[in-house]
Scaffold this motif. Structure first.
Motif, PDB file in Angstrom:
ATOM      1  N   SER A  54      -3.457 106.749  30.252  1.00  0.00           N
ATOM      2  CA  SER A  54      -4.450 106.409  29.240  1.00  0.00           C
ATOM      3  C   SER A  54      -5.215 105.157  29.664  1.00  0.00           C
ATOM      4  O   SER A  54      -4.622 104.210  30.191  1.00  0.00           O
ATOM      5  CB  SER A  54      -3.787 106.167  27.878  1.00  0.00           C
ATOM      6  OG  SER A  54      -3.240 107.369  27.365  1.00  0.00           O
ATOM      7  N   VAL A  55      -6.520 105.180  29.418  1.00  0.00           N
ATOM      8  CA  VAL A  55      -7.383 104.040  29.744  1.00  0.00           C
ATOM      9  C   VAL A  55      -8.189 103.689  28.500  1.00  0.00           C
ATOM     10  O   VAL A  55      -8.899 104.534  27.946  1.00  0.00           O
ATOM     11  CB  VAL A  55      -8.331 104.363  30.916  1.00  0.00           C
ATOM     12  CG1 VAL A  55      -9.304 103.208  31.144  1.00  0.00           C
ATOM     13  CG2 VAL A  55      -7.533 104.647  32.179  1.00  0.00           C
ATOM     14  N   GLU A  56      -8.062 102.456  28.056  1.00  0.00           N
ATOM     15  CA  GLU A  56      -8.793 101.987  26.886  1.00  0.00           C
ATOM     16  C   GLU A  56     -10.120 101.361  27.319  1.00  0.00           C
ATOM     17  O   GLU A  56     -10.151 100.519  28.213  1.00  0.00           O
ATOM     18  CB  GLU A  56      -7.979 100.946  26.118  1.00  0.00           C
ATOM     19  CG  GLU A  56      -6.654 101.461  25.575  1.00  0.00           C
ATOM     20  CD  GLU A  56      -5.843 100.355  24.920  1.00  0.00           C
ATOM     21  OE1 GLU A  56      -6.249  99.167  25.038  1.00  0.00           O
ATOM     22  OE2 GLU A  56      -4.807 100.666  24.319  1.00  0.00           O
ATOM     23  N   ILE A  57     -11.206 101.799  26.666  1.00  0.00           N
ATOM     24  CA  ILE A  57     -12.521 101.213  26.919  1.00  0.00           C
ATOM     25  C   ILE A  57     -13.035 100.632  25.605  1.00  0.00           C
ATOM     26  O   ILE A  57     -13.006 101.303  24.561  1.00  0.00           O
ATOM     27  CB  ILE A  57     -13.515 102.256  27.458  1.00  0.00           C
ATOM     28  CG1 ILE A  57     -13.020 102.823  28.793  1.00  0.00           C
ATOM     29  CG2 ILE A  57     -14.904 101.631  27.627  1.00  0.00           C
ATOM     30  CD1 ILE A  57     -13.958 103.851  29.421  1.00  0.00           C
ATOM     31  N   PRO A 106      -8.403  95.152  26.407  1.00  0.00           N
ATOM     32  CA  PRO A 106      -8.663  96.548  26.786  1.00  0.00           C
ATOM     33  C   PRO A 106      -8.569  96.684  28.302  1.00  0.00           C
ATOM     34  O   PRO A 106      -8.678  95.684  29.029  1.00  0.00           O
ATOM     35  CB  PRO A 106     -10.094  96.778  26.297  1.00  0.00           C
ATOM     36  CG  PRO A 106     -10.728  95.419  26.354  1.00  0.00           C
ATOM     37  CD  PRO A 106      -9.625  94.461  25.974  1.00  0.00           C
ATOM     38  N   ASP A 107      -8.364  97.892  28.776  1.00  0.00           N
ATOM     39  CA  ASP A 107      -8.346  98.094  30.228  1.00  0.00           C
ATOM     40  C   ASP A 107      -9.724  97.850  30.823  1.00  0.00           C
ATOM     41  O   ASP A 107      -9.867  97.242  31.885  1.00  0.00           O
ATOM     42  CB  ASP A 107      -7.893  99.520  30.548  1.00  0.00           C
ATOM     43  CG  ASP A 107      -6.476  99.795  30.096  1.00  0.00           C
ATOM     44  OD1 ASP A 107      -5.611  98.931  30.335  1.00  0.00           O
ATOM     45  OD2 ASP A 107      -6.243 100.852  29.491  1.00  0.00           O
ATOM     46  N   ILE A 108     -10.749  98.354  30.123  1.00  0.00           N
ATOM     47  CA  ILE A 108     -12.138  98.226  30.569  1.00  0.00           C
ATOM     48  C   ILE A 108     -12.982  97.777  29.386  1.00  0.00           C
ATOM     49  O   ILE A 108     -12.768  98.212  28.251  1.00  0.00           O
ATOM     50  CB  ILE A 108     -12.667  99.574  31.110  1.00  0.00           C
ATOM     51  CG1 ILE A 108     -11.977  99.932  32.434  1.00  0.00           C
ATOM     52  CG2 ILE A 108     -14.180  99.555  31.297  1.00  0.00           C
ATOM     53  CD1 ILE A 108     -12.314 101.319  32.955  1.00  0.00           C
ATOM     54  N   ALA A 109     -13.947  96.915  29.643  1.00  0.00           N
ATOM     55  CA  ALA A 109     -14.908  96.511  28.619  1.00  0.00           C
ATOM     56  C   ALA A 109     -16.312  96.659  29.183  1.00  0.00           C
ATOM     57  O   ALA A 109     -16.537  96.411  30.374  1.00  0.00           O
ATOM     58  CB  ALA A 109     -14.658  95.072  28.166  1.00  0.00           C
ATOM     59  N   LEU A 110     -17.231  97.087  28.329  1.00  0.00           N
ATOM     60  CA  LEU A 110     -18.632  97.228  28.724  1.00  0.00           C
ATOM     61  C   LEU A 110     -19.381  96.028  28.168  1.00  0.00           C
ATOM     62  O   LEU A 110     -19.624  95.937  26.965  1.00  0.00           O
ATOM     63  CB  LEU A 110     -19.208  98.544  28.190  1.00  0.00           C
ATOM     64  CG  LEU A 110     -18.373  99.803  28.470  1.00  0.00           C
ATOM     65  CD1 LEU A 110     -19.093 101.038  27.921  1.00  0.00           C
ATOM     66  CD2 LEU A 110     -18.091  99.951  29.959  1.00  0.00           C
ATOM     67  N   VAL A 127     -10.495  91.358  36.150  1.00  0.00           N
ATOM     68  CA  VAL A 127      -9.999  91.865  37.429  1.00  0.00           C
ATOM     69  C   VAL A 127     -11.177  92.164  38.352  1.00  0.00           C
ATOM     70  O   VAL A 127     -12.129  92.832  37.949  1.00  0.00           O
ATOM     71  CB  VAL A 127      -9.174  93.152  37.209  1.00  0.00           C
ATOM     72  CG1 VAL A 127      -8.752  93.760  38.538  1.00  0.00           C
ATOM     73  CG2 VAL A 127      -7.957  92.853  36.348  1.00  0.00           C
ATOM     74  N   PRO A 128     -11.154  91.677  39.605  1.00  0.00           N
ATOM     75  CA  PRO A 128     -12.262  91.970  40.533  1.00  0.00           C
ATOM     76  C   PRO A 128     -12.407  93.465  40.784  1.00  0.00           C
ATOM     77  O   PRO A 128     -11.444  94.232  40.658  1.00  0.00           O
ATOM     78  CB  PRO A 128     -11.841  91.239  41.819  1.00  0.00           C
ATOM     79  CG  PRO A 128     -10.832  90.241  41.390  1.00  0.00           C
ATOM     80  CD  PRO A 128     -10.119  90.834  40.221  1.00  0.00           C
ATOM     81  N   ALA A 129     -13.597  93.869  41.160  1.00  0.00           N
ATOM     82  CA  ALA A 129     -13.825  95.267  41.521  1.00  0.00           C
ATOM     83  C   ALA A 129     -13.141  95.539  42.854  1.00  0.00           C
ATOM     84  O   ALA A 129     -13.362  94.805  43.818  1.00  0.00           O
ATOM     85  CB  ALA A 129     -15.313  95.544  41.615  1.00  0.00           C
ATOM     86  N   PRO A 130     -12.322  96.581  42.941  1.00  0.00           N
ATOM     87  CA  PRO A 130     -11.705  96.919  44.234  1.00  0.00           C
ATOM     88  C   PRO A 130     -12.769  97.384  45.217  1.00  0.00           C
ATOM     89  O   PRO A 130     -13.905  97.677  44.838  1.00  0.00           O
ATOM     90  CB  PRO A 130     -10.737  98.044  43.872  1.00  0.00           C
ATOM     91  CG  PRO A 130     -11.265  98.620  42.608  1.00  0.00           C
ATOM     92  CD  PRO A 130     -11.912  97.489  41.870  1.00  0.00           C
ATOM     93  N   PHE A 345      -9.793  94.510  32.808  1.00  0.00           N
ATOM     94  CA  PHE A 345      -8.694  93.552  32.645  1.00  0.00           C
ATOM     95  C   PHE A 345      -7.390  94.107  33.195  1.00  0.00           C
ATOM     96  O   PHE A 345      -6.340  93.495  33.027  1.00  0.00           O
ATOM     97  CB  PHE A 345      -8.529  93.207  31.161  1.00  0.00           C
ATOM     98  CG  PHE A 345      -9.719  92.510  30.564  1.00  0.00           C
ATOM     99  CD1 PHE A 345      -9.894  91.145  30.710  1.00  0.00           C
ATOM    100  CD2 PHE A 345     -10.690  93.226  29.865  1.00  0.00           C
ATOM    101  CE1 PHE A 345     -10.989  90.491  30.166  1.00  0.00           C
ATOM    102  CE2 PHE A 345     -11.788  92.591  29.318  1.00  0.00           C
ATOM    103  CZ  PHE A 345     -11.947  91.218  29.472  1.00  0.00           C
ATOM    104  N   ALA A 346      -7.452  95.288  33.833  1.00  0.00           N
ATOM    105  CA  ALA A 346      -6.260  95.907  34.420  1.00  0.00           C
ATOM    106  C   ALA A 346      -6.656  96.606  35.714  1.00  0.00           C
ATOM    107  O   ALA A 346      -7.821  96.965  35.903  1.00  0.00           O
ATOM    108  CB  ALA A 346      -5.650  96.912  33.434  1.00  0.00           C
ATOM    109  N   ASP A 347      -5.671  96.795  36.601  1.00  0.00           N
ATOM    110  CA  ASP A 347      -5.966  97.425  37.891  1.00  0.00           C
ATOM    111  C   ASP A 347      -5.015  98.582  38.195  1.00  0.00           C
ATOM    112  O   ASP A 347      -4.770  98.899  39.353  1.00  0.00           O
ATOM    113  CB  ASP A 347      -5.941  96.396  39.020  1.00  0.00           C
ATOM    114  CG  ASP A 347      -4.598  95.672  39.138  1.00  0.00           C
ATOM    115  OD1 ASP A 347      -3.670  95.990  38.343  1.00  0.00           O
ATOM    116  OD2 ASP A 347      -4.473  94.800  40.013  1.00  0.00           O
ATOM    117  N   ARG A 348      -4.489  99.232  37.130  1.00  0.00           N
ATOM    118  CA  ARG A 348      -3.667 100.411  37.341  1.00  0.00           C
ATOM    119  C   ARG A 348      -4.503 101.505  38.003  1.00  0.00           C
ATOM    120  O   ARG A 348      -5.742 101.519  37.857  1.00  0.00           O
ATOM    121  CB  ARG A 348      -3.102 100.932  36.021  1.00  0.00           C
ATOM    122  CG  ARG A 348      -2.282  99.905  35.243  1.00  0.00           C
ATOM    123  CD  ARG A 348      -1.567 100.536  34.045  1.00  0.00           C
ATOM    124  NE  ARG A 348      -2.464 101.341  33.216  1.00  0.00           N
ATOM    125  CZ  ARG A 348      -3.257 100.847  32.268  1.00  0.00           C
ATOM    126  NH1 ARG A 348      -3.294  99.524  32.048  1.00  0.00           N
ATOM    127  NH2 ARG A 348      -4.012 101.647  31.553  1.00  0.00           N
TER     128      ARG A 348
END
Length: 447
Positions: A54-57, A106-110, A127-130, A345-348
């Protein structure tokens, strides 16, 4: 590992074919039927399979716009098994900080404001962009766009949607019937304005009333003029407060804007005197164009949704738009705008997979096909854009001659950008001296 150019091209081609041939069917309540990962329509998403979770946006996007956005990534979710849980909030700017501080990020924020993303970068929570996301971003967007999500040389976000805030709306029939041509320079713009005024029509309609946010349309005017009058370097220095708000260069731009906004011969078509600008809502301000009561209206690309349903928005229609022209064409095509940036905010692995997909042209095409949206992505399929002004905006944004700058007030400290700048512009429209307005805003800048 970063993707090779060959793999990136193959993925793009496969995604495009899958987009055209997709066989997923939509359910009545939204979403799609569960997809077989081995089915042809899921082949394009095979590189992201095996990352179930699951990924929260979290974002500020709500209502119909949010529904369109969720539909645009649904097939990706169905084919990968990644459960994207989206939440939109009108209090995003404040609540995302609460979530992060409370350990519930959240895992991702816009992020609609690059400065807000930067705040979390500096706090060490973003978290930096991979490398895989960075490579997609560098392929998809210009350096101007990526710079807004880059801190100390490290990319932290990728652009998503775009807003074009340099449009001048006008009536093509009014222009052609009266012998006016779309201006290509600022001097041409003034000549057209004078010609319209000489014929007895106010060339400009303006409205800056917006409830508690009254004044923001006037800040868009000033930002556009500073970008054209002083150039991108002065614009950047002003936004970063490397030169003060009351610098001579900013005073010069205000003088250029004053020639239009506080000129009784130019404004306010359909509503009254200069003072009517402060009490005319930005939603209503452009409507006199349809009746021939004013010639032009500066407002963002989103204004296309404000015209009555029976209005034809097209180059030969009831209304269309052109980019506010440059002072010196040799400086390129200046554009001021906005948009959202995908931060994390996460890098899973499943979070990285979603970040990668949101940075692809396939996602941009799918979201554009849902309507009322466009992107500055260099590989966006322009044929997916239903609104002609959206296509025009996307074409200009991808033009290598375009000099893009983000909305200045969105980059400034909130006390200024959404505070004294708004109030100061309202006072200025109502007759306050330019020096008084600029000193007021400058003195409010946080020390």
């Amino acid at each position: 590992m970063p993707m090779s150019q060959r793999n990136r091209s193959a993925i793009a081609a496969t995604l495009s074919l899958a987009f055209l041939a997709s066989g997923c069917s939509y359910l009545e309540g939204g979403g799609t039927q569960a997809a077989d990962p081995e089915s042809p329509e899921c082949e394009a998403f095979s590189q992201w399979q095996g990352n179930e979770g699951s990924v929260e946006i979290y974002a500020s996007i709500r209502d119909e716009e949010a529904e369109r956005m969720e539909r645009s990534w649904q097939q990706f979710a169905d084919c990968t098994g990644i459960n994207i849980q989206y939440e939109g909030s009108g209090e995003f700017e404040a609540q995302v900080q609460v979530k992060v501080d409370g350990g519930n990020a959240p895992d991702i924020a816009l992020f609609p404001q690059p400065g807000l993303l930067k705040r979390f970068v500096e706090a060490g929570s973003a978290v930096p962009a991979p490398d895989s996301v960075k490579e997609l971003a560098e392929t998809g967007w210009s350096e101007d766009w990526l710079n807004y999500a880059t801190v100390d040389g490290q990319l932290y976000g990728t652009p998503l949607g775009a807003n074009f805030k340099s449009f001048v709306w006008y009536s093509p029939s009014f222009f052609s019937e009266n012998g006016h041509e779309v201006p290509e320079t600022w001097d041409d713009l003034i000549k057209v304005s004078d010609a319209i005024a000489d014929d007895g029509t106010k060339p400009w309609c303006v409205g800056i009333e917006s409830g508690d946010a009254t004044g923001w349309p006037a800040t868009d005017w000033i930002e556009n003029v500073i970008l054209r009058d002083g150039g991108p370097d002065v614009y950047d220095q002003w936004v970063e407060h490397e030169i003060p708000f009351n610098d001579d260069k900013i005073t010069s731009a205000f003088g250029r804007a004053d020639e239009i906004l506080r000129n009784e011969d130019y404004v306010n078509g359909g509503y009254g005197s200069v003072q009517s600008i402060a009490t005319t809502s930005f939603q209503d301000a452009g409507m006199p164009i349809l009746d021939g009561d004013c010639g032009m209206y500066l407002m963002g690309s989103f204004y296309a949704a404000q015209w009555p349903e029976d209005t034809t928005v097209a180059e030969d229609g009831d209304v269309f738009a052109f980019n506010l022209p440059p002072v010196d064409p040799a400086d390129g095509t200046p554009v001021m705008g906005g948009g959202e940036f995908v931060g994390a905010f996460a890098d899973r692995p499943e979070v990285v997979a979603v970040r990668e997909y949101l940075a692809t042209a396939d996602y941009a095409d799918r979201r554009a096909a849902e309507g009322a949206w466009f992107s500055a992505h260099q590989e966006l399929d322009l044929d997916t854009l239903e609104t002609p002004t959206d296509r025009l905006g996307a074409e200009i944004l991808r033009d290598p001659e375009t000099v893009f700058r983000f909305d200045g007030s969105d980059l400034m400290p909130a006390a200024v950008g959404t505070g004294t700048f708004w109030r100061g512009m309202t006072n200025w429209i109502n007759g306050e001296e330019t020096t008084t307005t600029l000193d007021y805003i400058e003195n409010s800048w946080p020390s």
